[in-house]
Design a protein around this motif. Structure first.
Motif, short mmCIF file in Angstrom:
data_model
loop_
_atom_site.label_atom_id
_atom_site.label_comp_id
_atom_site.label_asym_id
_atom_site.label_seq_id
_atom_site.Cartn_x
_atom_site.Cartn_y
_atom_site.Cartn_z
N LYS A 25 0.83 -1.20 0.00
CA LYS A 25 0.00 0.00 0.00
C LYS A 25 0.87 1.25 0.00
CE LYS A 25 -3.67 2.40 2.53
NZ LYS A 25 -4.56 2.38 3.71
N ALA A 26 1.91 1.26 0.81
CA ALA A 26 2.81 2.41 0.86
C ALA A 26 3.50 2.60 -0.48
CB ALA A 26 3.85 2.21 1.96
N GLN A 27 3.86 1.49 -1.14
CA GLN A 27 4.49 1.57 -2.45
C GLN A 27 3.57 2.22 -3.47
OE1 GLN A 27 5.66 -2.40 -3.55
NE2 GLN A 27 7.13 -2.60 -1.88
N ARG A 28 2.29 1.81 -3.44
CA ARG A 28 1.34 2.38 -4.39
C ARG A 28 1.12 3.87 -4.14
NH1 ARG A 28 -1.26 -2.67 -3.49
NH2 ARG A 28 -2.68 -1.73 -1.96
N VAL A 29 0.92 4.22 -2.86
CA VAL A 29 0.70 5.63 -2.52
C VAL A 29 1.90 6.48 -2.93
CG1 VAL A 29 0.45 7.25 -0.60
CG2 VAL A 29 -0.91 5.15 -0.64
N ALA A 30 3.10 6.01 -2.61
CA ALA A 30 4.32 6.76 -2.92
C ALA A 30 4.50 6.91 -4.43
CB ALA A 30 5.53 6.07 -2.30
N ALA A 31 4.23 5.84 -5.17
CA ALA A 31 4.41 5.90 -6.62
C ALA A 31 3.45 6.91 -7.25
CB ALA A 31 4.20 4.51 -7.23
N ILE A 32 2.19 6.89 -6.83
CA ILE A 32 1.21 7.82 -7.38
C ILE A 32 1.60 9.27 -7.06
CG2 ILE A 32 -1.17 8.64 -7.17
CD1 ILE A 32 -2.00 5.70 -6.76
#
Length: 266
Positions: free
Chosen positions: A73-80
């Motif tokens: 989830k953190a990866q997705r948020v950070a990437a966006i």
């Protein structure tokens, strides 16, 4: 069945569909949120992350340390958020590069000298690229807040419209200055005889407004304001006369002052 020929869009016509833009963004706050994600993930190098206001360098750090985020989830948020910040940065680059070009031209830099800095080979290519970049700075100022097509023709058309608008505003200000020379003494005569004019609340209100602005009527805006207040008091005096069936001024001097004011706006 015959096929219709595809129409070539008018190069000066603004885009019909408004493109999405990031626009205003607190980039430092977003970087701070991404920093927190890395701190929560116990990124061992997070102390080396640039300051929140150093957007470009912070983005490079976040790109290099993407592996420090183990939670999906953190990866997705950070990437966006990184995608959004890069898009925001791109918008800012167009705007500020256009301003740098304008400063260069103001300093008499030739298009042939700007060509290498713009990564093009000819003066005409430098001019055209500068026009496309300028569209970004004109988007918010164009008529109707419509975006500007990234073509030299579209930019030239919007610049023509903005120049015409600025010229009209200057003409209006000159006209207000000219009229002020006539209006100020007439306004003062009304104030001198206000005790002999109707004491209707609206009349008194607009006379008070005139009394407030007249002694300090120096800027074009103040002069336009005085003209507006004068028209308002004349309108209210006419209304009083129509309602009461008698003159709104009770002395010859007040009637002459009122007549002079009415004559200015006929």
């Amino acid at each position: 069945m015959p096929r219709h020929a595809r129409r070539t869009p008018n190069p000066t016509k603004p885009l019909l569909r408004t493109p999405n833009r990031i626009g205003s963004l607190d980039a430092a706050a977003v970087v701070g949120q991404l920093r927190q994600l890395h701190e929560d993930a116990e990124d061992k190098d997070v102390e080396r992350m640039p300051d929140d206001k150093e957007l470009f360098q912070a983005l490079l750090y976040l790109e290099a340390r993407v592996g420090a985020l183990r939670d999906k989830k953190a990866q997705r948020v950070a990437a966006i958020e990184r995608v959004r910040l890069w898009e925001y940065l791109r918008e800012q680059v167009d705007l500020h590069q256009s301003r740098a070009i304008a400063d260069a031209r103001a300093a008499d830099v030739q298009w042939r000298d700007l060509a290498p800095a713009l990564a093009v080979n000819t003066s005409s290519a430098a001019y055209n690229k500068a026009a496309r970049l300028k569209a970004a700075s004109l988007s918010d100022a164009s008529l109707g807040d419509r975006p500007v097509r990234r073509t030299p023709e579209a930019v030239a058309e919007v610049e023509r419209q903005l120049a015409a608008r600025a010229a009209a505003e200057r003409q209006a200000q000159r006209e207000a200055t000219r009229r002020h020379a006539l209006l100020a003494p007439v306004a003062q005569r009304l104030l001198d005889h206000r005790e002999d004019l109707s004491d209707d609340d609206e009349v008194v209100y607009w006379l008070d407004e005139i009394a407030e602005v007249l002694p300090h009527c120096e800027t074009p805006t103040q002069r336009v304001g005085l003209s507006t207040y004068m028209q308002a008091v004349i309108r209210e005096l006419k209304r009083v006369e129509a309602r009461a069936g008698k003159q709104a001024a009770t002395t010859d001097a007040a009637r002459l002052a009122y007549a002079a004011a009415r004559e200015l706006f006929t």
